[in-house]
Motif scaffolding. Structure first.
Motif, PDB file in Angstrom:
ATOM      1  N   ILE A 189      -4.968  -4.835  -1.675  1.00 25.32           N
ATOM      2  CA  ILE A 189      -5.931  -4.720  -0.579  1.00 25.32           C
ATOM      3  C   ILE A 189      -7.358  -4.876  -1.106  1.00 25.32           C
ATOM      4  CG2 ILE A 189      -4.451  -3.188   0.800  1.00 25.32           C
ATOM      5  CD1 ILE A 189      -6.323  -0.873  -0.145  1.00 25.32           C
ATOM      6  N   HIS A 228      -5.262 -11.258   5.094  1.00 28.59           N
ATOM      7  CA  HIS A 228      -4.835 -10.671   6.365  1.00 28.59           C
ATOM      8  C   HIS A 228      -5.854  -9.601   6.758  1.00 28.59           C
ATOM      9  CE1 HIS A 228      -0.705 -12.409   5.996  1.00 28.59           C
ATOM     10  NE2 HIS A 228      -0.987 -12.296   4.696  1.00 28.59           N
ATOM     11  N   VAL A 250      -6.611  -6.309   8.334  1.00 26.09           N
ATOM     12  CA  VAL A 250      -5.853  -5.112   8.716  1.00 26.09           C
ATOM     13  C   VAL A 250      -6.375  -4.554  10.040  1.00 26.09           C
ATOM     14  CG1 VAL A 250      -5.217  -2.771   8.023  1.00 26.09           C
ATOM     15  CG2 VAL A 250      -5.324  -4.599   6.312  1.00 26.09           C
ATOM     16  N   HIS A 251      -7.671  -4.674  10.273  1.00 31.49           N
ATOM     17  CA  HIS A 251      -8.270  -4.301  11.556  1.00 31.49           C
ATOM     18  C   HIS A 251      -9.438  -5.237  11.779  1.00 31.49           C
ATOM     19  CE1 HIS A 251     -11.897  -2.088   9.898  1.00 31.49           C
ATOM     20  NE2 HIS A 251     -11.157  -2.246   8.818  1.00 31.49           N
ATOM     21  N   ALA A 298      -5.895  -7.260   3.513  1.00 30.33           N
ATOM     22  CA  ALA A 298      -4.687  -7.175   2.693  1.00 30.33           C
ATOM     23  C   ALA A 298      -4.341  -8.566   2.188  1.00 30.33           C
ATOM     24  CB  ALA A 298      -3.532  -6.591   3.499  1.00 30.33           C
ATOM     25  N   ALA A 352      -0.322  -5.749   4.465  1.00 29.80           N
ATOM     26  CA  ALA A 352      -1.005  -5.625   5.761  1.00 29.80           C
ATOM     27  C   ALA A 352      -0.278  -4.640   6.672  1.00 29.80           C
ATOM     28  CB  ALA A 352      -1.103  -6.994   6.420  1.00 29.80           C
ATOM     29  N   ARG A 353       1.055  -4.696   6.677  1.00 36.23           N
ATOM     30  CA  ARG A 353       1.833  -3.766   7.519  1.00 36.23           C
ATOM     31  C   ARG A 353       1.651  -2.328   7.044  1.00 36.23           C
ATOM     32  NH1 ARG A 353       5.481  -8.196   7.790  1.00 36.23           N
ATOM     33  NH2 ARG A 353       6.470  -7.591   5.842  1.00 36.23           N
ATOM     34  N   GLU A 354       1.738  -2.103   5.742  1.00 37.67           N
ATOM     35  CA  GLU A 354       1.571  -0.752   5.200  1.00 37.67           C
ATOM     36  C   GLU A 354       0.169  -0.215   5.503  1.00 37.67           C
ATOM     37  OE1 GLU A 354       3.448   1.416   3.772  1.00 37.67           O
ATOM     38  OE2 GLU A 354       5.252   0.350   3.162  1.00 37.67           O
ATOM     39  N   ALA A 355      -0.840  -1.043   5.266  1.00 36.10           N
ATOM     40  CA  ALA A 355      -2.213  -0.601   5.475  1.00 36.10           C
ATOM     41  C   ALA A 355      -2.495  -0.354   6.948  1.00 36.10           C
ATOM     42  CB  ALA A 355      -3.179  -1.634   4.909  1.00 36.10           C
ATOM     43  N   SER A 356      -1.969  -1.208   7.809  1.00 38.41           N
ATOM     44  CA  SER A 356      -2.186  -1.042   9.246  1.00 38.41           C
ATOM     45  C   SER A 356      -1.555   0.249   9.758  1.00 38.41           C
ATOM     46  CB  SER A 356      -1.617  -2.250   9.999  1.00 38.41           C
ATOM     47  OG  SER A 356      -1.800  -2.108  11.389  1.00 38.41           O
ATOM     48  N   MET A 373      -0.820   4.707   1.061  1.00 38.47           N
ATOM     49  CA  MET A 373      -0.431   3.440   1.690  1.00 38.47           C
ATOM     50  C   MET A 373       0.803   2.820   1.024  1.00 38.47           C
ATOM     51  SD  MET A 373      -4.078   1.661   2.669  1.00 38.47           S
ATOM     52  CE  MET A 373      -4.924   2.081   1.151  1.00 38.47           C
TER      53      MET A 373
END
Length: 291
Positions: A40, A90, A92-93, A106, A112-116, A245
């Protein structure tokens, strides 16, 4: 080469002679990096820069994607690819185009999925806004929660909660202005901007929610071409995630970004600037430069 080929070549050479050499393309600007790991990164998003090439333009219940015009600011996603060459990017937000500050990226779909998920469940964002009004009615309430519904980009009402605290402000000089801290507990579209407008302290430069054309014009006259009304003065100062994360970042995430120069300059014009600088020095550190 036949007669037609010779004529075409002559025309090409003549055109190049008239037009001159092909201009060197302008390099894509990069982003200041606040944190970087293998999975990230957190970057400092500049004000008035869209995240994507296509931005949402919404009026009432109508919603459409609009291309960033040629000659406009290079979007964050394109800048991120230049900042981290060879990596997939990616978001993340997102931050809306006007807003500056901490933005989490990410480098893979899994990251990206984990961080989101971590941001949604254990994340906190701290914003600072410059708002119209002296802020006395906000300061009298201390730190309070605004929990009214806000409209999403399609015009549909959604429940939203924001913790708000008025910090400093006065009636001038140069005009009524206050500094407000906002911590959204939900992640709705333009949530902070809508809640502050509903509290009768719209953000300086606001042109969509509770806009004040007269006030924006007055600030433009005070500040000149680089004035506040070019954008809503909202900044994501701090991004926190209280977990690792999925093992990507031991100890969690806690990143800060100082106010950008435009907001610092406005505060320096007020009669409460010294108090703000003394109480919140982290806001007034040197803004991270572009690489």
């Amino acid at each position: 080469m036949g007669p037609l080929g010779v004529a075409a070549l002559s025309l090409l050479l003549a055109t190049r002679f008239i037009d001159g050499p092909t201009p060197t393309p302008t390099p894509t600007p990069t982003l200041p990096v606040l944190l970087e790991t293998d999975h990230i990164a957190v970057v400092s998003k500049p004000p008035s820069v869209p995240c994507h090439r296509h931005e949402v333009e919404a009026t009432g219940r109508h919603r459409r994607l609009v291309d960033v015009p040629d000659g406009g600011p290079v979007p964050v996603l394109q800048r991120a690819r230049e900042t981290f060459p060879g990596r997939r990017i990616h978001l993340v937000h997102r931050l809306d185009a006007a807003t500056s500050g901490c933005l989490l990226l990410a480098f893979s779909p899994d990251a990206a999925r984990e961080a989101s998920a971590a941001l949604a469940e254990r994340g906190r964002k701290t914003y600072y806004a410059l708002c119209r009004g002296d802020g006395a009615s906000l300061r009298d309430r201390g730190s309070f929660v605004a929990d009214g519904d806000v409209k999403d980009s399609k015009g549909i009402k959604r429940s939203a909660t924001t913790q708000i605290e008025g910090l400093f402000g006065s009636n001038g000089p140069p005009r009524r202005c206050c500094l407000v801290r906002a911590m959204p507990r939900t992640g709705r579209w333009h949530q902070v901007r809508q809640h502050l407008g509903r509290e009768n302290h719209p953000i300086l430069g606001e042109t969509r929610h509770h806009k004040d054309t007269k006030e924006n014009r007055a600030w433009r006259e005070i500040l000149g071409d680089a004035g506040v009304p070019q954008r809503a003065c909202l900044h994501c100062h701090r991004l926190q995630i209280d977990c690792d994360m999925g093992g990507m970042l031991e100890g969690g995430l806690n990143v800060k970004c100082p106010l950008p120069p435009d907001m610092q300059s406005i505060i320096d014009m007020t009669d409460w600037s010294s108090e703000a600088r003394q109480s919140l020095p982290e806001l007034f550190e040197q803004y991270p430069r572009v690489i």
